[in-house]
Design a protein around this motif. Sequence first.
Motif, mmCIF file in Angstrom:
data_model
loop_
_atom_site.group_PDB
_atom_site.id
_atom_site.type_symbol
_atom_site.label_atom_id
_atom_site.label_comp_id
_atom_site.label_asym_id
_atom_site.label_seq_id
_atom_site.Cartn_x
_atom_site.Cartn_y
_atom_site.Cartn_z
ATOM 1 N N MET A 339 -9.418 6.771 -11.497
ATOM 2 C CA MET A 339 -10.877 6.977 -10.604
ATOM 3 C C MET A 339 -11.385 5.753 -10.184
ATOM 4 O O MET A 339 -11.657 5.842 -9.088
ATOM 5 N N PHE A 340 -10.863 4.653 -10.876
ATOM 6 C CA PHE A 340 -11.241 3.280 -10.142
ATOM 7 C C PHE A 340 -10.521 3.221 -9.081
ATOM 8 O O PHE A 340 -11.005 2.414 -7.915
ATOM 9 N N SER A 341 -9.180 3.334 -8.998
ATOM 10 C CA SER A 341 -8.377 3.334 -7.940
ATOM 11 C C SER A 341 -8.845 4.158 -6.577
ATOM 12 O O SER A 341 -8.599 3.918 -5.522
ATOM 13 N N GLY A 342 -9.363 5.296 -7.050
ATOM 14 C CA GLY A 342 -9.993 6.307 -5.976
ATOM 15 C C GLY A 342 -11.282 5.640 -5.349
ATOM 16 O O GLY A 342 -11.558 6.137 -4.326
ATOM 17 N N ALA A 343 -11.761 4.779 -6.036
ATOM 18 C CA ALA A 343 -13.083 4.365 -5.629
ATOM 19 C C ALA A 343 -12.751 2.903 -4.799
ATOM 20 O O ALA A 343 -13.962 2.277 -4.295
ATOM 21 N N THR A 344 -11.847 2.281 -4.567
ATOM 22 C CA THR A 344 -11.577 1.181 -4.045
ATOM 23 C C THR A 344 -10.525 1.424 -2.870
ATOM 24 O O THR A 344 -9.747 2.233 -2.776
ATOM 25 N N PRO A 345 -10.743 0.497 -1.793
ATOM 26 C CA PRO A 345 -9.668 0.593 -0.583
ATOM 27 C C PRO A 345 -8.352 0.419 -1.137
ATOM 28 O O PRO A 345 -7.725 -0.351 -2.010
ATOM 29 N N SER A 346 -7.460 1.271 -0.261
ATOM 30 C CA SER A 346 -6.082 0.817 -0.312
ATOM 31 C C SER A 346 -5.518 -0.147 0.273
ATOM 32 O O SER A 346 -6.013 -0.774 1.092
ATOM 33 N N ASP A 347 -4.327 -0.664 0.133
ATOM 34 C CA ASP A 347 -3.713 -1.724 0.595
ATOM 35 C C ASP A 347 -3.311 -1.248 2.120
ATOM 36 O O ASP A 347 -2.656 -0.348 2.278
ATOM 37 N N PRO A 348 -3.926 -2.028 3.237
ATOM 38 C CA PRO A 348 -3.504 -1.558 4.585
ATOM 39 C C PRO A 348 -2.215 -1.514 4.784
ATOM 40 O O PRO A 348 -1.689 -0.378 5.419
ATOM 41 N N GLY A 349 -1.398 -2.228 4.313
ATOM 42 C CA GLY A 349 0.203 -2.381 4.587
ATOM 43 C C GLY A 349 0.917 -0.940 4.114
ATOM 44 O O GLY A 349 1.657 -0.831 4.744
ATOM 45 N N ARG A 350 0.585 -0.931 2.867
ATOM 46 C CA ARG A 350 1.068 0.411 2.220
ATOM 47 C C ARG A 350 0.801 1.638 2.950
ATOM 48 O O ARG A 350 1.597 2.603 2.927
ATOM 49 N N ILE A 351 -0.433 1.789 3.386
ATOM 50 C CA ILE A 351 -0.996 2.823 3.843
ATOM 51 C C ILE A 351 -0.312 3.110 5.410
ATOM 52 O O ILE A 351 0.001 4.233 5.627
ATOM 53 N N ALA A 352 -0.004 2.097 6.048
ATOM 54 C CA ALA A 352 0.494 2.203 7.341
ATOM 55 C C ALA A 352 2.063 2.710 7.215
ATOM 56 O O ALA A 352 2.538 3.306 7.775
ATOM 57 N N TRP A 353 2.621 1.907 6.120
ATOM 58 C CA TRP A 353 3.890 2.427 5.752
ATOM 59 C C TRP A 353 4.300 3.852 5.202
ATOM 60 O O TRP A 353 5.256 4.550 5.751
ATOM 61 N N LEU A 354 3.052 4.369 4.542
ATOM 62 C CA LEU A 354 3.310 5.747 4.005
ATOM 63 C C LEU A 354 2.980 6.448 5.229
ATOM 64 O O LEU A 354 3.578 7.757 5.149
ATOM 65 N N LEU A 360 -0.669 13.343 7.104
ATOM 66 C CA LEU A 360 -1.784 12.747 6.429
ATOM 67 C C LEU A 360 -2.652 13.707 5.772
ATOM 68 O O LEU A 360 -3.404 13.333 4.820
ATOM 69 N N ALA A 361 -2.479 14.978 5.656
ATOM 70 C CA ALA A 361 -2.816 16.146 4.724
ATOM 71 C C ALA A 361 -2.603 15.627 3.370
ATOM 72 O O ALA A 361 -3.157 15.691 2.308
ATOM 73 N N LEU A 362 -1.097 15.241 3.304
ATOM 74 C CA LEU A 362 -0.765 15.179 1.922
ATOM 75 C C LEU A 362 -1.406 13.666 1.133
ATOM 76 O O LEU A 362 -1.792 13.466 0.189
ATOM 77 N N LEU A 363 -1.604 12.868 2.285
ATOM 78 C CA LEU A 363 -2.210 11.489 1.780
ATOM 79 C C LEU A 363 -3.623 11.956 1.311
ATOM 80 O O LEU A 363 -4.053 11.263 0.392
ATOM 81 N N LEU A 408 1.622 8.480 -3.741
ATOM 82 C CA LEU A 408 1.258 9.240 -2.295
ATOM 83 C C LEU A 408 0.097 9.003 -1.513
ATOM 84 O O LEU A 408 -0.190 9.108 -0.338
ATOM 85 N N LYS A 409 -1.205 8.420 -2.374
ATOM 86 C CA LYS A 409 -2.233 8.121 -1.667
ATOM 87 C C LYS A 409 -2.184 6.984 -1.154
ATOM 88 O O LYS A 409 -3.122 6.660 -0.386
ATOM 89 N N GLY A 410 -1.620 6.039 -1.620
ATOM 90 C CA GLY A 410 -1.536 4.536 -1.247
ATOM 91 C C GLY A 410 -0.439 3.647 -1.412
ATOM 92 O O GLY A 410 -0.658 2.470 -1.622
ATOM 93 N N GLY A 411 0.696 4.457 -2.074
ATOM 94 C CA GLY A 411 1.726 3.305 -2.571
ATOM 95 C C GLY A 411 1.431 2.653 -3.848
ATOM 96 O O GLY A 411 2.062 1.485 -3.964
ATOM 97 N N ASP A 412 0.570 3.035 -4.548
ATOM 98 C CA ASP A 412 -0.055 2.281 -5.912
ATOM 99 C C ASP A 412 1.246 2.394 -6.774
ATOM 100 O O ASP A 412 0.865 3.192 -7.791
ATOM 101 N N TYR A 413 2.197 1.762 -6.772
ATOM 102 C CA TYR A 413 3.315 1.736 -7.778
ATOM 103 C C TYR A 413 2.838 1.043 -9.089
ATOM 104 O O TYR A 413 3.287 1.156 -10.206
ATOM 105 N N GLU A 414 1.723 0.121 -9.185
ATOM 106 C CA GLU A 414 1.114 -0.321 -10.156
ATOM 107 C C GLU A 414 0.671 0.702 -11.261
ATOM 108 O O GLU A 414 0.901 0.771 -12.411
ATOM 109 N N GLU A 415 -0.448 1.523 -10.572
ATOM 110 C CA GLU A 415 -0.855 2.638 -11.196
ATOM 111 C C GLU A 415 0.142 3.678 -11.842
ATOM 112 O O GLU A 415 0.065 4.164 -12.959
ATOM 113 N N ALA A 416 1.050 3.932 -10.826
ATOM 114 C CA ALA A 416 2.256 4.818 -11.293
ATOM 115 C C ALA A 416 3.061 4.170 -12.726
ATOM 116 O O ALA A 416 3.311 4.983 -13.359
#
Length: 851
Positions: A339-354, A360-363, A408-416
Motif C-alpha cells: 500500500m505504501f508503494s502504491g502511494a509513492t512515485p515509481s522510479d522514472p528509469g524503471r517505468i521508462a524501461w517497463l 500501459l493497461a497492464l502497468l 509490473l507496476k514499476g519494476g519494484d524488485y525490492e517489494e517483490a
Amino acid sequence: MGRLWTRLSPVLGLLLFAAALWVLNREVRHLSLHTLSDAIRSLPRTAVALAAFLTVLNYIILTCYDQLAFLYIRRPTSKWQVAMASFVGYAIANNVGFALLSGTSARYRFYSRWGLSGGDISRVVIFYSGTFWLGLIVLGSWSLLFSPAARVDGITPLWFTRAAGLLLLMTAVAYAAAPLYWKTPLSVAGTEIRLPAPGLIASQFVLSALDWALAGAVLYVLLPVTRPDFTFFLGAFLASQLIALVSHVPGGIGVFESLIILFLKPWLTADEFLPALAVYRLVYYLLPLVAALAVLLVDEFYQRRHHVVQWGNAFGTLTTAVAPKLLAVFTVLAGAVLMFSGATPSDPGRIAWLSRIVPLALLEGSHFIGSLAGFGLLIVAWGLSRRLDAAYYLAVGGLVLGLFASLLKGGDYEEATVMAGLLAMLVPARREFDRKASLFEVPFSPAWLTAISAVVLASVALGLFAYRHVDYSNQLWWVFEERQDAPRFLRATVGVLVAMLALGLRQLLRPPHPQAERPDEQQLADAARVIGRQPQTSANLVFLRDKALMWSDDRDAFLMYGVQGRTWVALGDPVGPRASAEPLVKRFLEHADDYDGIPVFYQSTGEWLPRYADFGLTFAKLGEEARVPLSSFTLEGGGTAKTLRTALRRVLKDGGAFRVVEPMRLTPSLMGELREVSAEWLADRATAEKGFSLGFFDEAYVARFPIALIERNDRVEAFANVWPGAGHLELSVDLMRHRPSAPPGIMDALFAELMQWGREQGYEFFNLGVAPLSGIEESPVAPLWSKVGRFVYGHGETFYNFKGLRAYKEKFHPEWEARYLAYPGGLGLPRILADVSALIAGGYRRILLKN
C-alpha cells in the motif's frame, strides 16, 4: 470497565495516530518527498556509522536485562544463549509493539527449551519488564524536575511538571529501599515474587538508565549541529517515547516523531529533523529486526541440523515455532509495503524501461491490483492469526499477486523480494493452519480493525504528502500516462476505501454468532454414546442442556462449556479417548480468543494440568472431590458408622423403605411426586435452582437415570438421581431432595442404602462430589488464591458451610482428589470466579432479581 477499555483503547490509539499524522503534515508542509530523499542521502556517513555503533551498544545493554533476571531466579544458563534470546525478543517487540506480539513469545521458544518452568519464565518476564521501566522513571523524574525541554510550554504548568517528577523520583526511591523493609514474597499475576537483593536493584537502575540514554544518543548523533544540549534533548526523547508506548501504536511510529518535533521545535525545524528520524527508524528498528529474524532462522536450522535436508525444511521448522501469530504480523507488514508503494512515485528509469515491454493497461492495472492486494493481506492476516486454512490460501494468493504486481507496476524488485521471502516462510507452514472456520465467521477485533485503519490512513497520508505539489483537478482521475503516478494513487486509494467500506458493512450486517448454542437431540445422543464408555460420571451434566458442546473431528470426544460475560468456562476436562479429547483444549482456547474471551477449565483434574500448562494456563485449587471405596464401606463398628447405622434404623423404624427405580419404570405419577418433593425442598430453603455444574429438576433430565427413593406409607420422602459409570467403576448422585417433614437423618440413610446397593451391583467407588476450598492449604499453585482460600475456608461459615460440608462427606471415609481451575493467570481471578458463580446461579440478572 475492563472490557470497555479493551474496546476503546485501540480507537484512542488510532485517534492519537491520526493526530500525529496531522501534526507531521502541518510541520512538513514545505517539504517534498524528493527533498526528503536528498536530505537523507546527505546525512554525514560518520554520523550514521556512530548511530549504528550506539545501536549495537544499546542492544548489548538490553540483553543484560535478561542476564540479571537469570541471576535473580538463580538459574545458571549460558550467557550467550540468554543474550541471543533477549536480543530477538527486544528486536521484535520494539518494531511490532507489545500489544500485537510481545517479545516474551520469541523468548519463550528459547526459555522452554532450556527447561525453565512456567513460574521461572514469569519471574524473568516480570524482572526484565521492571528493569525496562526503572530507567524511564529515574531519567524521567530528573528531566521533569530540572529540564524544561521535557514539556511543551503553555500546556502544563511548572508546578504540575515538578510534582510529576517528584512522584516518579519517590517511586524509584521506594523500590530501591523496599528490600530493607519488606521481606515477604509478593504475588504478582499469580506468581510468587521475592524482591531482588540491593545489589541487583542497583544494577537494574544503572542498566536501565544506560539503555535509555543510549537509545536517545542514537537519534541525537544524527541531528544537525543546531541541536540542543543532550540533557535537554533526552528529556524530550523520554517524554515522546513514554507517550508513544502508551498509545499502543506499533513501534510508536508517527506518534513519537510528531511529539519530538513539537518538543524540540525551538532548536530544529521539521525539515531538519525528519531525515534524522527516518534514518533512526532504519538503524535502531528495522536493521535489528532483520538481524533477529536471521538469528531465529540460523538457530532453528542448527536445532534441526540432523533432520534438515533442504532449505525449505529450515523455513518449515522455523515457522512451526513462531507461526501463526508472527506470520500474521509479517503479512500485515507485507500488505503495508504494497500500500505504501502504491502511494509513492515509481522510479522514472524503471517505468521508462517497463513501458517498452509492458502495455500501459497492464502497468495501470498492476498498480491498482497491487494496492488492493496489500489491503487484502491486511484482512487475511486476521485469519492467519486464528490458524484458518482459508486465510492461508488467500495469503499465499495475495503474496503471489503482490509479487507480480510489484514487478509490473514499476519494476519494484525490492517489494517483490519481500513478498517472495514471506512466501518462503508461509508455504512450509501449511500444517499450522488447520482450522476450517470461515474467514468472516468471527468479527474482527477492535484492535485489528484499528490496525487496518491505521495502515490505510498512513497510506493515504503518505500519498497526499508525496503528491502535495500536484495540482488537483477532476481530469486527474482519467489520466492514463506512463509517468503519471498521482492519478494511479487516487484510483488505488478509492479502490481501497471502497473495499474498506465493504468490509465495514459486512461486519455491521453480519448476524450475531451464538456464543454457546444449546445441544440438540442428535448431539445428546452422540454424547450419550461417548459417556457410555467413560468410567467417570460427571460428564452426565451434559444432559442438563444448559451448556454448549465442542466436538472432536470424529465425534468420539466432546467438551462442554458456558459463557458468562467475557469468561468462557469449560466444565471439567474434555470427555472421551485422550487422543481425540486433547485437541479440544487448543480448539476451545482458540474459539474463546476469537471472541476476546477469557478461557478457563473449571473443576479440572490434576491429570490434565500438564496439557493446560502447555498453553500457558496457570492453576488455582478449588477444593477436593470425595470418592468412597465401596469395598471397604461398612455400617459395622463405632464412630461415624454407628451414626449412619442409627440414622438408617430410625428411618426404617418409622416405616421408611429404600428402592431404586430404573428409568423405564418411572411412571408419570411418580414423576409428579418427585417434582412435589423438589418444590417443597426449594421453598423450605428459599432458594432457586442452580445449573451448569449442579443439577436442577427437569423431567427430561431426571427421567434419563435411575432414581434412588426412600418412601414412607407409599409417599416419597427423599430421592436422588443416580449416575452409573461405565465398567462399574464409579457410582454417583447429582440431584438430592427431601421433604422438610422427612425424619432427621433421612439423607444419611439414603446414602448408606445406596452405597450398599452400589457395592452389591459391583461398583468400586461412590462419588460424593466436591467440597469447595477443601485442602486448599496444601495447594502449590496460585499462592495469593491459596491464602485467600484458606481464610475463607476457616472464617466463612456465615456465607457457606465449607467446613461442615467437608465434615459431612468425611464421615463416609472417602478418598480425596484435588480439583482445579485452569485460567490464563493475571489479576483477573476474582472476576473469573464471580462469572463462574453467576453462570451456576443462572446469570447476574437472576442474582440481582433474587436479592
